[in-house]
Motif scaffolding. Structure first.
Motif, mmCIF file in Angstrom:
data_model
loop_
_atom_site.group_PDB
_atom_site.id
_atom_site.type_symbol
_atom_site.label_atom_id
_atom_site.label_comp_id
_atom_site.label_asym_id
_atom_site.label_seq_id
_atom_site.Cartn_x
_atom_site.Cartn_y
_atom_site.Cartn_z
ATOM 1 N N ILE A 173 0.851 -1.194 0.000
ATOM 2 C CA ILE A 173 0.000 0.000 0.000
ATOM 3 C C ILE A 173 0.884 1.241 0.000
ATOM 4 O O ILE A 173 1.859 1.317 0.747
ATOM 5 C CB ILE A 173 -0.922 0.004 1.230
ATOM 6 N N PRO A 174 0.616 2.231 -0.830
ATOM 7 C CA PRO A 174 1.468 3.425 -0.894
ATOM 8 C C PRO A 174 1.504 4.172 0.437
ATOM 9 O O PRO A 174 0.573 4.089 1.251
ATOM 10 C CB PRO A 174 0.802 4.271 -1.981
ATOM 11 N N SER A 175 2.592 4.909 0.643
ATOM 12 C CA SER A 175 2.700 5.755 1.832
ATOM 13 C C SER A 175 1.788 6.960 1.668
ATOM 14 O O SER A 175 1.379 7.308 0.557
ATOM 15 C CB SER A 175 4.149 6.214 1.993
ATOM 16 N N PRO A 176 1.469 7.652 2.769
ATOM 17 C CA PRO A 176 0.629 8.858 2.671
ATOM 18 C C PRO A 176 1.183 9.912 1.728
ATOM 19 O O PRO A 176 0.419 10.611 1.064
ATOM 20 C CB PRO A 176 0.593 9.362 4.120
ATOM 21 N N ALA A 177 2.527 10.045 1.660
ATOM 22 C CA ALA A 177 3.120 11.048 0.774
ATOM 23 C C ALA A 177 2.754 10.795 -0.685
ATOM 24 O O ALA A 177 2.620 11.725 -1.481
ATOM 25 C CB ALA A 177 4.640 11.046 0.940
ATOM 26 N N THR A 178 2.583 9.528 -1.042
ATOM 27 C CA THR A 178 2.165 9.177 -2.400
ATOM 28 C C THR A 178 0.647 9.133 -2.524
ATOM 29 O O THR A 178 0.073 9.642 -3.483
ATOM 30 C CB THR A 178 2.744 7.803 -2.791
ATOM 31 N N ARG A 230 -1.674 10.689 -1.066
ATOM 32 C CA ARG A 230 -2.427 11.945 -1.007
ATOM 33 C C ARG A 230 -2.780 12.447 -2.406
ATOM 34 O O ARG A 230 -3.784 13.142 -2.585
ATOM 35 C CB ARG A 230 -1.652 13.013 -0.245
ATOM 36 N N TRP A 231 -1.967 12.095 -3.423
ATOM 37 C CA TRP A 231 -2.281 12.522 -4.784
ATOM 38 C C TRP A 231 -3.434 11.705 -5.362
ATOM 39 O O TRP A 231 -4.181 12.200 -6.205
ATOM 40 C CB TRP A 231 -1.039 12.429 -5.660
ATOM 41 N N VAL A 232 -3.566 10.469 -4.907
ATOM 42 C CA VAL A 232 -4.746 9.682 -5.266
ATOM 43 C C VAL A 232 -5.991 10.327 -4.661
ATOM 44 O O VAL A 232 -7.022 10.486 -5.317
ATOM 45 C CB VAL A 232 -4.603 8.226 -4.776
ATOM 46 N N VAL A 233 -5.872 10.720 -3.395
ATOM 47 C CA VAL A 233 -6.978 11.401 -2.720
ATOM 48 C C VAL A 233 -7.347 12.684 -3.452
ATOM 49 O O VAL A 233 -8.527 12.976 -3.676
ATOM 50 C CB VAL A 233 -6.594 11.703 -1.251
ATOM 51 N N ARG A 293 -12.019 19.587 4.288
ATOM 52 C CA ARG A 293 -11.423 18.935 5.455
ATOM 53 C C ARG A 293 -10.474 17.817 5.026
ATOM 54 O O ARG A 293 -9.379 17.664 5.591
ATOM 55 C CB ARG A 293 -12.539 18.384 6.344
ATOM 56 N N VAL A 294 -10.863 17.017 4.046
ATOM 57 C CA VAL A 294 -9.998 15.934 3.585
ATOM 58 C C VAL A 294 -8.688 16.496 3.041
ATOM 59 O O VAL A 294 -7.596 16.007 3.357
ATOM 60 C CB VAL A 294 -10.704 15.079 2.512
ATOM 61 N N LEU A 295 -8.782 17.529 2.214
ATOM 62 C CA LEU A 295 -7.558 18.112 1.657
ATOM 63 C C LEU A 295 -6.676 18.683 2.763
ATOM 64 O O LEU A 295 -5.454 18.533 2.736
ATOM 65 C CB LEU A 295 -7.901 19.175 0.629
ATOM 66 N N SER A 296 -7.308 19.309 3.752
ATOM 67 C CA SER A 296 -6.561 19.849 4.884
ATOM 68 C C SER A 296 -5.851 18.738 5.659
ATOM 69 O O SER A 296 -4.731 18.918 6.142
ATOM 70 C CB SER A 296 -7.512 20.615 5.810
ATOM 71 N N ASN A 297 -6.494 17.578 5.782
ATOM 72 C CA ASN A 297 -5.897 16.456 6.507
ATOM 73 C C ASN A 297 -4.664 15.896 5.780
ATOM 74 O O ASN A 297 -3.709 15.439 6.419
ATOM 75 C CB ASN A 297 -6.915 15.328 6.669
ATOM 76 N N TRP A 298 -4.700 15.894 4.453
ATOM 77 C CA TRP A 298 -3.662 15.221 3.686
ATOM 78 C C TRP A 298 -2.490 16.110 3.308
ATOM 79 O O TRP A 298 -1.391 15.607 3.029
ATOM 80 C CB TRP A 298 -4.266 14.619 2.415
ATOM 81 N N PHE A 299 -2.708 17.424 3.246
ATOM 82 C CA PHE A 299 -1.634 18.328 2.845
ATOM 83 C C PHE A 299 -1.332 19.278 3.998
ATOM 84 O O PHE A 299 -2.228 19.908 4.549
ATOM 85 C CB PHE A 299 -2.024 19.108 1.592
ATOM 86 N N GLU A 300 -0.043 19.383 4.330
ATOM 87 C CA GLU A 300 0.364 20.140 5.501
ATOM 88 C C GLU A 300 0.278 21.642 5.256
ATOM 89 O O GLU A 300 0.278 22.085 4.097
ATOM 90 C CB GLU A 300 1.796 19.765 5.905
ATOM 91 N N PRO A 301 0.205 22.440 6.320
ATOM 92 C CA PRO A 301 0.168 23.902 6.172
ATOM 93 C C PRO A 301 1.389 24.392 5.383
ATOM 94 O O PRO A 301 2.496 23.889 5.533
ATOM 95 C CB PRO A 301 0.216 24.401 7.626
ATOM 96 N N GLY A 302 1.132 25.390 4.522
ATOM 97 C CA GLY A 302 2.187 25.923 3.687
ATOM 98 C C GLY A 302 2.376 25.177 2.383
ATOM 99 O O GLY A 302 3.135 25.621 1.530
ATOM 100 N N ARG A 303 1.680 24.053 2.217
ATOM 101 C CA ARG A 303 1.800 23.258 0.995
ATOM 102 C C ARG A 303 0.418 22.920 0.433
ATOM 103 O O ARG A 303 0.250 21.897 -0.227
ATOM 104 C CB ARG A 303 2.584 21.961 1.278
ATOM 105 N N ARG A 304 -0.548 23.783 0.699
ATOM 106 C CA ARG A 304 -1.918 23.487 0.269
ATOM 107 C C ARG A 304 -2.374 24.306 -0.926
ATOM 108 O O ARG A 304 -3.342 23.938 -1.590
ATOM 109 C CB ARG A 304 -2.885 23.736 1.434
ATOM 110 N N ALA A 305 -1.720 25.414 -1.210
ATOM 111 C CA ALA A 305 -2.206 26.319 -2.256
ATOM 112 C C ALA A 305 -2.237 25.641 -3.619
ATOM 113 O O ALA A 305 -3.241 25.727 -4.345
ATOM 114 C CB ALA A 305 -1.343 27.583 -2.307
ATOM 115 N N LEU A 306 -1.161 24.946 -3.993
ATOM 116 C CA LEU A 306 -1.114 24.315 -5.308
ATOM 117 C C LEU A 306 -2.092 23.138 -5.414
ATOM 118 O O LEU A 306 -2.822 23.038 -6.413
ATOM 119 C CB LEU A 306 0.308 23.871 -5.641
ATOM 120 N N THR A 328 0.286 2.511 5.247
ATOM 121 C CA THR A 328 1.446 1.926 5.915
ATOM 122 C C THR A 328 1.995 2.810 7.027
ATOM 123 O O THR A 328 2.517 2.319 8.010
ATOM 124 C CB THR A 328 2.560 1.671 4.891
ATOM 125 N N GLU A 329 1.917 4.130 6.865
ATOM 126 C CA GLU A 329 2.425 5.041 7.890
ATOM 127 C C GLU A 329 1.256 5.579 8.700
ATOM 128 O O GLU A 329 0.357 6.184 8.165
ATOM 129 C CB GLU A 329 3.191 6.200 7.225
#
Length: 414
Positions: A4-9, A11-14, A125-138, A199-200
């Motif tokens: 299963i992919p890590s959250p870093a990967t 999150r783009w599926v999400v 809320r989902v997007l906020s959960n998956w992407f950290e502050p300062g990296r959400r604009a894009l 996994t994480e």
């Protein structure tokens, strides 16, 4: 056994799933615009009644924003998103089934707006959960391209359907993307990286109980006001731009169609480019970046008013669309940083309600100005004033000190 992919990967599926749900939402919402001329002819709808029929969805959409955010924060986002899509799909199909009664149509469109309105708060809320502050604009800007692509696709897909089978089939066939999207949400969407099948897994055992909710948060109310003024301009242009081009600037239908589309195409480019530039260069100055984008839009609308020819006016209108949308991705990241993580859905639903109220009131107020003065100039001046007010509101917003923000509440596992 499949890894299963890590959250870093993942999150783009999400993000891809969220984008698809937003695309389907906007397509279903604006499909009635393509069908309305044919509906009006067959059902003998007056222009005012046709307007009420179109606005019924927006009214219920606005009303449910805060309850939708509260429930998504409390019970989890994936469930709410799947239920919202299923709900509005049922009533979209019923728009074709119950078209013999005007009263039934009004009820159906109002109820469809309930489902549509329950969609944005859990999505934020989902997007906020998956992407950290300062990296959400894009990521936000990428997701929000559905706002321009959905309305752009609707005429291209609905007109052939209407030509072949009649306008009711536009609504009958929405069951296909609706059902497929529900299945994709249930299969691939996850509320947060804390979900058990990744996994994480973050440690949330010591998160503790959520603090008592505060209803008076001045920075949120300022953000609400900024988005209200933004919505006044956005929906004002959407509702009156073709009329302005045809009546005030004297364009024919073909020319008006080109110039009415250009600001939204430019807006798509502006949304992506603005988010990329802001995230890379102005990440700690996002509110100022957005405020400048609003002031640049105001300057372009001013130039439109003063433009000596329709060509020059068209250029500045296109630039208005570019700058108006360029701050949209960074805008939504601002309240995500202000509110407590476990209240993102409710508060962003509240802020989104601001632009929907403006969408309901703005075209009416602009129409009243045009009728009272016999000119579009006061309406455009009102838009300029709204953009300046939006920039001022954002300049007064302050992000709380990091230590004041409580830890995220545990994610609901579904």
């Amino acid at each position: 056994m499949t890894r299963i992919p890590s959250p870093a990967t993942y999150r783009w599926v999400v993000l891809a799933v969220l984008w698809l749900t937003l695309l389907v939402s906007y397509f279903d919402r604006v499909a009635i615009a393509a069908a309305l001329p044919f509906m009006s002819g067959e059902l003998h709808l007056s222009p005012s009644l046709a307007g009420v029929l179109s606005g019924a969805l927006l009214l219920s959409y606005t009303i449910v924003q805060v309850p939708a955010g509260y429930l998504s924060d409390r019970f989890g986002q994936r469930r709410i998103i799947a239920a919202a899509i299923a709900w509005w799909t049922v009533f979209s199909v019923l728009t074709g089934v119950l078209s013999g009664s005007i009263a039934a149509l009004l009820v159906v469109r109002f109820m469809m707006g309930v489902g549509e309105g329950f969609h944005p708060p859990p999505l934020w809320r989902v997007l906020s959960n998956w992407f950290e502050p300062g990296r959400r604009a894009l990521p936000l800007a990428l997701m929000l391209t559905a706002l321009t692509l959905g309305p752009a696709l609707a005429p291209a897909l609905t007109f052939p359907i209407i030509s072949a089978w009649g306008w009711r089939w536009v609504f009958y066939l929405t069951v296909i993307p609706g059902l497929l999207t529900v299945l994709l949400v249930l299969r691939w969407l996850r509320d947060s990286p804390q979900h058990a099948n990744l996994t994480e897994r973050a440690l949330v055992a010591n998160a503790g109980p959520a603090p008592r909710r505060q209803w008076w948060v001045p920075h949120i109310w300022l953000t609400f006001a900024a988005f209200f003024f933004f919505g006044f301009v956005l929906y004002g242009l959407m509702g009156w731009l073709p009329t302005y081009l045809i009546t005030y600037r004297g364009l024919d239908l073909a020319g008006a169609g080109v110039l009415a589309t250009a600001p939204y195409l430019a807006g798509t480019v502006g949304m992506l480019l603005g988010a990329w530039v802001c995230q890379r260069r102005f990440n700690h100055l996002r509110r100022r970046f957005i405020a400048v984008s609003y002031l640049a839009t105001a300057a372009c609308i001013t130039a439109t008013v003063l433009a000596p020819t329709v060509t020059v006016a068209g250029v500045f209108l296109t630039l208005s669309g570019f700058f108006l949308y360029s701050g949209l991705g960074p805008f939504w990241s601002v309240p995500m940083d202000i509110v407590r993580p476990h209240e993102v859905g409710m508060w962003l639903g509240f802020i989104n309600m601001g632009t929907q109220l403006a969408g309901f009131l703005g075209p009416i107020l602009i129409g009243a100005l045009i009728q009272a003065t016999g000119s579009f100039t006061p309406a455009l001046v009102a838009m300029i004033g709204a953009l300046v007010a939006a920039a001022l509101c954002l300049s007064l917003v302050r992000t709380p000190v990091t230590g004041d923000a409580p830890a995220p509440a545990p994610a609901v596992v579904s």
